[in-house]
Scaffold this motif. Sequence first.
Motif, PDB file in Angstrom:
ATOM      1  N   ALA A 149      31.663   0.842  26.957  1.00 32.22           N
ATOM      2  CA  ALA A 149      32.811   1.506  26.343  1.00 32.22           C
ATOM      3  C   ALA A 149      32.401   2.320  25.127  1.00 32.22           C
ATOM      4  O   ALA A 149      32.787   3.488  24.975  1.00 32.22           O
ATOM      5  CB  ALA A 149      33.856   0.456  25.955  1.00 32.22           C
ATOM      6  N   LEU A 150      31.620   1.722  24.231  1.00 31.45           N
ATOM      7  CA  LEU A 150      31.230   2.419  23.011  1.00 31.45           C
ATOM      8  C   LEU A 150      30.309   3.598  23.297  1.00 31.45           C
ATOM      9  O   LEU A 150      30.427   4.658  22.668  1.00 31.45           O
ATOM     10  CB  LEU A 150      30.551   1.443  22.049  1.00 31.45           C
ATOM     11  CG  LEU A 150      31.480   0.419  21.393  1.00 31.45           C
ATOM     12  CD1 LEU A 150      30.672  -0.610  20.619  1.00 31.45           C
ATOM     13  CD2 LEU A 150      32.482   1.112  20.466  1.00 31.45           C
ATOM     14  N   LEU A 151      29.396   3.446  24.226  1.00 31.71           N
ATOM     15  CA  LEU A 151      28.489   4.560  24.542  1.00 31.71           C
ATOM     16  C   LEU A 151      29.231   5.700  25.234  1.00 31.71           C
ATOM     17  O   LEU A 151      28.942   6.870  24.990  1.00 31.71           O
ATOM     18  CB  LEU A 151      27.339   4.059  25.420  1.00 31.71           C
ATOM     19  CG  LEU A 151      26.359   3.100  24.735  1.00 31.71           C
ATOM     20  CD1 LEU A 151      25.308   2.606  25.724  1.00 31.71           C
ATOM     21  CD2 LEU A 151      25.675   3.771  23.541  1.00 31.71           C
ATOM     22  N   ALA A 152      30.210   5.367  26.068  1.00 29.30           N
ATOM     23  CA  ALA A 152      30.998   6.413  26.722  1.00 29.30           C
ATOM     24  C   ALA A 152      31.974   7.055  25.745  1.00 29.30           C
ATOM     25  O   ALA A 152      32.293   8.242  25.863  1.00 29.30           O
ATOM     26  CB  ALA A 152      31.762   5.823  27.911  1.00 29.30           C
ATOM     27  N   HIS A 291      28.815   7.725  15.220  1.00 29.67           N
ATOM     28  CA  HIS A 291      28.466   6.306  15.247  1.00 29.67           C
ATOM     29  C   HIS A 291      29.527   5.417  14.613  1.00 29.67           C
ATOM     30  O   HIS A 291      29.423   4.187  14.669  1.00 29.67           O
ATOM     31  CB  HIS A 291      27.134   6.085  14.498  1.00 29.67           C
ATOM     32  CG  HIS A 291      27.165   6.583  13.085  1.00 29.67           C
ATOM     33  ND1 HIS A 291      27.621   5.823  12.036  1.00 29.67           N
ATOM     34  CD2 HIS A 291      26.781   7.767  12.543  1.00 29.67           C
ATOM     35  CE1 HIS A 291      27.522   6.521  10.908  1.00 29.67           C
ATOM     36  NE2 HIS A 291      27.013   7.700  11.184  1.00 29.67           N
ATOM     37  N   THR A 292      30.565   5.993  14.017  1.00 28.08           N
ATOM     38  CA  THR A 292      31.571   5.191  13.319  1.00 28.08           C
ATOM     39  C   THR A 292      32.283   4.190  14.220  1.00 28.08           C
ATOM     40  O   THR A 292      32.490   3.036  13.814  1.00 28.08           O
ATOM     41  CB  THR A 292      32.593   6.106  12.619  1.00 28.08           C
ATOM     42  OG1 THR A 292      31.913   6.974  11.709  1.00 28.08           O
ATOM     43  CG2 THR A 292      33.616   5.290  11.851  1.00 28.08           C
ATOM     44  N   PRO A 293      32.699   4.547  15.454  1.00 29.01           N
ATOM     45  CA  PRO A 293      33.348   3.527  16.301  1.00 29.01           C
ATOM     46  C   PRO A 293      32.479   2.304  16.535  1.00 29.01           C
ATOM     47  O   PRO A 293      32.977   1.173  16.503  1.00 29.01           O
ATOM     48  CB  PRO A 293      33.622   4.283  17.607  1.00 29.01           C
ATOM     49  CG  PRO A 293      33.745   5.709  17.193  1.00 29.01           C
ATOM     50  CD  PRO A 293      32.747   5.885  16.083  1.00 29.01           C
ATOM     51  N   ALA A 294      31.183   2.511  16.748  1.00 33.16           N
ATOM     52  CA  ALA A 294      30.286   1.372  16.960  1.00 33.16           C
ATOM     53  C   ALA A 294      30.134   0.561  15.680  1.00 33.16           C
ATOM     54  O   ALA A 294      30.188  -0.680  15.707  1.00 33.16           O
ATOM     55  CB  ALA A 294      28.921   1.858  17.443  1.00 33.16           C
ATOM     56  N   ASP A 295      29.935   1.240  14.549  1.00 35.72           N
ATOM     57  CA  ASP A 295      29.786   0.536  13.272  1.00 35.72           C
ATOM     58  C   ASP A 295      31.036  -0.272  12.944  1.00 35.72           C
ATOM     59  O   ASP A 295      30.956  -1.417  12.476  1.00 35.72           O
ATOM     60  CB  ASP A 295      29.509   1.540  12.150  1.00 35.72           C
ATOM     61  CG  ASP A 295      28.144   2.192  12.255  1.00 35.72           C
ATOM     62  OD1 ASP A 295      27.361   1.787  13.138  1.00 35.72           O
ATOM     63  OD2 ASP A 295      27.856   3.111  11.462  1.00 35.72           O
ATOM     64  N   ALA A 296      32.207   0.327  13.173  1.00 36.57           N
ATOM     65  CA  ALA A 296      33.460  -0.358  12.858  1.00 36.57           C
ATOM     66  C   ALA A 296      33.678  -1.547  13.795  1.00 36.57           C
ATOM     67  O   ALA A 296      34.122  -2.621  13.360  1.00 36.57           O
ATOM     68  CB  ALA A 296      34.629   0.619  12.963  1.00 36.57           C
ATOM     69  N   ALA A 324      23.156  -3.542  18.938  1.00 33.78           N
ATOM     70  CA  ALA A 324      22.301  -2.662  19.738  1.00 33.78           C
ATOM     71  C   ALA A 324      22.904  -1.270  19.850  1.00 33.78           C
ATOM     72  O   ALA A 324      22.187  -0.258  19.725  1.00 33.78           O
ATOM     73  CB  ALA A 324      22.085  -3.262  21.124  1.00 33.78           C
ATOM     74  N   VAL A 325      24.219  -1.193  20.059  1.00 40.44           N
ATOM     75  CA  VAL A 325      24.864   0.124  20.137  1.00 40.44           C
ATOM     76  C   VAL A 325      24.767   0.835  18.794  1.00 40.44           C
ATOM     77  O   VAL A 325      24.482   2.035  18.729  1.00 40.44           O
ATOM     78  CB  VAL A 325      26.330  -0.010  20.578  1.00 40.44           C
ATOM     79  CG1 VAL A 325      27.001   1.362  20.624  1.00 40.44           C
ATOM     80  CG2 VAL A 325      26.422  -0.668  21.941  1.00 40.44           C
ATOM     81  N   CYS A 326      24.999   0.111  17.705  1.00 37.36           N
ATOM     82  CA  CYS A 326      24.899   0.725  16.377  1.00 37.36           C
ATOM     83  C   CYS A 326      23.516   1.336  16.156  1.00 37.36           C
ATOM     84  O   CYS A 326      23.387   2.485  15.725  1.00 37.36           O
ATOM     85  CB  CYS A 326      25.191  -0.307  15.286  1.00 37.36           C
ATOM     86  SG  CYS A 326      26.908  -0.851  15.193  1.00 37.36           S
TER      87      CYS A 326
END
Length: 421
Positions: A149-152, A291-296, A324-326
């Motif tokens: 989800a985060l990568l997409a 990258h904010t959605p992953a960080d949050a 890992a996503v971050c």
Amino acid sequence: MTERAPMKAAPLPYAVWAVSRAWLLLCVFKVVTVPGPDVTVDVSVIYRGWYEVLLSGTYPLDDVTWQYPPAAALAVLSPALLPFWEYASAFFVLVLLCDALVLGLLLYAGRRPGMRRAGAWVWIAGVPLVGPTGYARYDLMVTAVAVAALLAGARRPGVLGALAAFGALLKGWPALLLVGVRPGRAARRAWTSAALTAAALAAGFALWMPGAFAFLAFQRDRGTEIESLGALVLHIARQFGWQGRVELRYGSMEFIGPYVELVSTLALGLAVAAMGWLVVWRLRARTFAAHTPADAAFTAVLLFTVTSRVISPQYVVWAVGLAAVCLAFRATSMTLPAVLVLVAAGVTLLEFPVGFGHVVASDAWGVTLLVVRNGLLAAASLVAARRLWRATAPRTRGGGAAVPADGVRPARGGQPSRAPR
């Protein structure tokens, strides 16, 4: 112009992943014995029992250990995809495939501009650090959905919303993936997609079998699990004559006795405070990067994990996946919290299953393991929150508001002006 040759995938990440996962498979197939309780019992006994009930056409209505949203039935039923395998063996193989999927997604994302392969290495190292528990629960499957989800979502916020909703119906916490989506069109698309997907799936599961939402009552009645941050107070109190005890309740070891309800209430209060902080952050944040959605999401999951009445070992898999996503983004500020999570993952293996008898007994070694593990997670959550705030809601000279991510800010007279670059 000469055409640029495609980047070849380096074999080292795949080789290290294969070796580490071979060790995990040897553990769950009991070729290699890990000290402590058998972590595969949840799959071979509990999941298998749920599997039989689900096949009969109903959710486990009379089993208080069933505390999962309705889509969890898909994970429990998934070994039916491999009908020639014994249930537990099929489950472990499917978890391995989800593990490989996450690695592939992170390595593929690492080839994009502004991305790197550090995220793949966090995943490669983090899962085996948690130990065989990571393969003996369905949390890795949920984490795979969250990572996808985060990568997409960096390019397709609607896909992020749909996958976040599906993940939330698997195990709740992926709903937090939506907290950091860029305001405006992206947020509207993500949240609308999430709402529509959640509504459609919830209705579908409710019509599919009776008891889709019976888990809500079971979850409400849970107490303070002995591995949680709040439980440390009770572990220490036992050293000074507190008369409480440890019992298996609702599928986990919980404290029973005086003041346990107070500790649970305080933990709930901390969770509400964490939610309040996230709301304030969302209202104050002005700078939203890719990258904010992953960080949050990473920060939010850490905050709610630390303040939860339950911190099961497999919860660390969630944090590893989001870390890992971050770190797949070059511009992330979450490197230190990610490292703290990796260290906490290693301590988690020592705490469960290796040292779980010491934790149950509240002896010096057990309490020390919990202090270190939970302390690392608490430190990671606080550092992540501070860095997220500073990166997205920075102060400007003179105390003015930060420039929004789109570079447009109100000018005098009410007309927008372009911020200088």
